[in-house]
Motif scaffolding. Structure first.
Motif, mmCIF file in Angstrom:
data_model
loop_
_atom_site.group_PDB
_atom_site.id
_atom_site.type_symbol
_atom_site.label_atom_id
_atom_site.label_comp_id
_atom_site.label_asym_id
_atom_site.label_seq_id
_atom_site.Cartn_x
_atom_site.Cartn_y
_atom_site.Cartn_z
ATOM 1 N N SER A 1 0.831 -1.212 0.000
ATOM 2 C CA SER A 1 0.000 0.000 0.000
ATOM 3 C C SER A 1 0.860 1.254 0.000
ATOM 4 O O SER A 1 0.548 2.228 -0.688
ATOM 5 C CB SER A 1 -0.925 -0.003 1.220
ATOM 6 O OG SER A 1 -1.741 -1.152 1.233
ATOM 7 N N ALA A 2 1.960 1.216 0.768
ATOM 8 C CA ALA A 2 2.846 2.381 0.819
ATOM 9 C C ALA A 2 3.458 2.663 -0.550
ATOM 10 O O ALA A 2 3.555 3.816 -0.975
ATOM 11 C CB ALA A 2 3.942 2.153 1.858
ATOM 12 N N VAL A 3 3.866 1.607 -1.263
ATOM 13 C CA VAL A 3 4.444 1.794 -2.604
ATOM 14 C C VAL A 3 3.410 2.390 -3.548
ATOM 15 O O VAL A 3 3.707 3.314 -4.324
ATOM 16 C CB VAL A 3 4.983 0.457 -3.142
ATOM 17 C CG1 VAL A 3 5.375 0.597 -4.617
ATOM 18 C CG2 VAL A 3 6.183 0.003 -2.339
ATOM 19 N N VAL A 4 2.179 1.876 -3.498
ATOM 20 C CA VAL A 4 1.123 2.394 -4.381
ATOM 21 C C VAL A 4 0.833 3.863 -4.075
ATOM 22 O O VAL A 4 0.722 4.699 -4.979
ATOM 23 C CB VAL A 4 -0.158 1.548 -4.241
ATOM 24 C CG1 VAL A 4 -1.312 2.191 -4.997
ATOM 25 C CG2 VAL A 4 0.088 0.137 -4.760
ATOM 26 N N VAL A 5 0.716 4.201 -2.784
ATOM 27 C CA VAL A 5 0.450 5.590 -2.395
ATOM 28 C C VAL A 5 1.592 6.499 -2.824
ATOM 29 O O VAL A 5 1.380 7.614 -3.341
ATOM 30 C CB VAL A 5 0.217 5.684 -0.877
ATOM 31 C CG1 VAL A 5 0.153 7.140 -0.427
ATOM 32 C CG2 VAL A 5 -1.079 4.968 -0.498
ATOM 33 N N LEU A 6 2.832 6.034 -2.627
ATOM 34 C CA LEU A 6 3.988 6.840 -3.034
ATOM 35 C C LEU A 6 4.039 7.018 -4.545
ATOM 36 O O LEU A 6 4.462 8.070 -5.042
ATOM 37 C CB LEU A 6 5.272 6.201 -2.521
ATOM 38 C CG LEU A 6 5.494 6.301 -1.008
ATOM 39 C CD1 LEU A 6 6.706 5.492 -0.590
ATOM 40 C CD2 LEU A 6 5.655 7.753 -0.580
ATOM 41 N N MET A 7 3.608 6.011 -5.302
ATOM 42 C CA MET A 7 3.529 6.160 -6.755
ATOM 43 C C MET A 7 2.504 7.228 -7.128
ATOM 44 O O MET A 7 2.727 8.033 -8.048
ATOM 45 C CB MET A 7 3.175 4.822 -7.400
ATOM 46 C CG MET A 7 4.294 3.789 -7.363
ATOM 47 S SD MET A 7 3.788 2.169 -7.981
ATOM 48 C CE MET A 7 3.460 2.567 -9.701
ATOM 49 N N LEU A 8 1.390 7.243 -6.420
ATOM 50 C CA LEU A 8 0.374 8.279 -6.665
ATOM 51 C C LEU A 8 0.916 9.666 -6.318
ATOM 52 O O LEU A 8 0.659 10.643 -7.038
ATOM 53 C CB LEU A 8 -0.889 7.978 -5.857
ATOM 54 C CG LEU A 8 -1.678 6.729 -6.270
ATOM 55 C CD1 LEU A 8 -2.840 6.498 -5.310
ATOM 56 C CD2 LEU A 8 -2.202 6.879 -7.701
ATOM 57 N N ILE A 9 1.655 9.752 -5.211
ATOM 58 C CA ILE A 9 2.251 11.036 -4.829
ATOM 59 C C ILE A 9 3.252 11.493 -5.889
ATOM 60 O O ILE A 9 3.307 12.673 -6.256
ATOM 61 C CB ILE A 9 2.910 10.924 -3.445
ATOM 62 C CG1 ILE A 9 1.847 10.710 -2.371
ATOM 63 C CG2 ILE A 9 3.733 12.173 -3.137
ATOM 64 C CD1 ILE A 9 2.413 10.455 -0.990
ATOM 65 N N THR A 10 4.063 10.551 -6.384
ATOM 66 C CA THR A 10 5.009 10.886 -7.445
ATOM 67 C C THR A 10 4.278 11.394 -8.684
ATOM 68 O O THR A 10 4.681 12.393 -9.297
ATOM 69 C CB THR A 10 5.852 9.655 -7.811
ATOM 70 O OG1 THR A 10 6.587 9.227 -6.667
ATOM 71 C CG2 THR A 10 6.827 9.974 -8.933
ATOM 72 N N SER A 11 3.204 10.711 -9.048
ATOM 73 C CA SER A 11 2.418 11.144 -10.205
ATOM 74 C C SER A 11 1.818 12.527 -9.969
ATOM 75 O O SER A 11 1.767 13.361 -10.885
ATOM 76 C CB SER A 11 1.312 10.125 -10.495
ATOM 77 O OG SER A 11 1.860 8.859 -10.807
ATOM 78 N N LEU A 12 1.369 12.782 -8.740
ATOM 79 C CA LEU A 12 0.833 14.098 -8.413
ATOM 80 C C LEU A 12 1.900 15.180 -8.547
ATOM 81 O O LEU A 12 1.645 16.276 -9.071
ATOM 82 C CB LEU A 12 0.263 14.091 -6.992
ATOM 83 C CG LEU A 12 -0.300 15.428 -6.479
ATOM 84 C CD1 LEU A 12 -1.480 15.866 -7.329
ATOM 85 C CD2 LEU A 12 -0.717 15.303 -5.021
ATOM 86 N N GLY A 13 3.112 14.876 -8.072
ATOM 87 C CA GLY A 13 4.200 15.841 -8.200
ATOM 88 C C GLY A 13 4.557 16.112 -9.647
ATOM 89 O O GLY A 13 4.797 17.263 -10.044
ATOM 90 N N ILE A 14 4.604 15.049 -10.471
ATOM 91 C CA ILE A 14 4.884 15.230 -11.903
ATOM 92 C C ILE A 14 3.790 16.064 -12.547
ATOM 93 O O ILE A 14 4.055 16.956 -13.368
ATOM 94 C CB ILE A 14 5.009 13.868 -12.596
ATOM 95 C CG1 ILE A 14 6.218 13.104 -12.058
ATOM 96 C CG2 ILE A 14 5.123 14.032 -14.106
ATOM 97 C CD1 ILE A 14 6.323 11.677 -12.564
#
Length: 282
Positions: free
Chosen positions: A71-84
């Motif tokens: 779950s942490a990896v998925v959430v961090l991927m979403l955060i990365t996408s949000l930053g991009i």
């Protein structure tokens, strides 16, 4: 070789995604730029390491850790996408604002030009009225009127010269802005073609922002997921190639006498045999 190439490529893609994401998040939370950069950078490193750790040690951790770390990896991927998304959206907004600034400055100059042209028209109309007066004046009044006209005409001519000079100056001020506007329109040309492809030529000019958002979504949905999945796959293959043959599959190929391992403790010897992939000869 291809595994290492894939691994290095995944690190490159993940690093670029992390850079865009960190700058984008720092832009969103501009009030604390450097703290956000440090926090987001640490999270990016943690995401990559966690993804690799999960893939390699999946069978060694309990289910709760699996759920949380996944779950942490998925959430961090979403955060990365949000930053991009924030980074690319900021770039698009700045480009749009630049074009709007040129349009605003040109519209102000056009308003001033319009006012000056109206003023010039009033002076020309006044000259026409003076000509009409002299043409319709009685002969005995013409000398007096002519003297008055000469003074007024000289004053009007001076005013006309000043207005014309101001009009020329305003037109010269427009030229650099028009050139910059053409350059800016050339820069948004690709996204304009995308908008025309999606919405058609008639409404493409008003749909540039929507087309840019669609393009940004395509980028963020491919960017970080590609990096993580390529990292996990390549790292797993590298680790698998480096590990010794699985004893289950090596039983037919490895044949070692039992007396090679004999410490007197049967359970210990059996565990050591399994660990080293050693099996007694049938």
């Amino acid at each position: 070789m291809i595994n290492y190439l894939a691994f290095l490529t995944s690190l490159l893609v993940a690093g670029v995604a992390a850079y865009f994401s960190v700058i984008g998040l720092a832009t969103i939370f501009a009030g604390s730029f450097w703290p956000v950069v440090i926090m987001a950078g640490a999270l990016e490193i943690g995401k990559i390491v966690t993804a690799g750790f999960l893939h390699i040690r999946w069978s060694d951790i309990n289910n709760w850790f699996k759920v949380y770390l996944s779950s942490a990896v998925v959430v961090l991927m979403l955060i990365t996408s949000l930053g991009i998304f924030g980074f690319l959206a900021k770039a698009n907004i700045e480009q749009t604002l630049q074009g709007d600034r040129f349009s605003l400055e040109l519209s102000i100059i056009d308003k001033r030009l319009e006012a000056k042209e109206k003023e010039l028209g009033r002076y020309e109309e006044r000259l026409s009225n003076l000509d009409y007066i002299i043409d319709t004046a009685r002969p005995q009044d013409r000398n007096y009127i002519d003297r008055r006209q000469r003074d007024e005409r000289a004053e009007i001519a001076t005013d006309i010269d000043n207005v014309v000079a101001e009009i020329v100056e305003l037109n010269e001020d427009k030229l650099p802005l028009q050139r910059e506007q053409l350059v800016q329109e050339g820069e948004i040309g690709p996204i304009k073609y995308v908008a025309e492809m999606i919405y058609g030529e008639d409404v493409a000019k008003d749909k540039l922002d929507n087309a840019a958002r669609i393009l940004i979504f395509f980028i963020i949905f491919a960017f970080d997921p590609l990096a993580i999945l390529l990292l996990v796959a390549s790292l797993g293959l590298i680790v698998r190639d480096r590990e010794p043959l699985n004893p289950i599959y090596a039983a037919d190929e490895v044949s070692v006498p039992v007396d090679m391992i004999d410490s007197g403790n049967k359970a210990k010897d059996e565990a050591l045999k399994i660990k080293r992939g050693l099996f007694p000869r049938e």
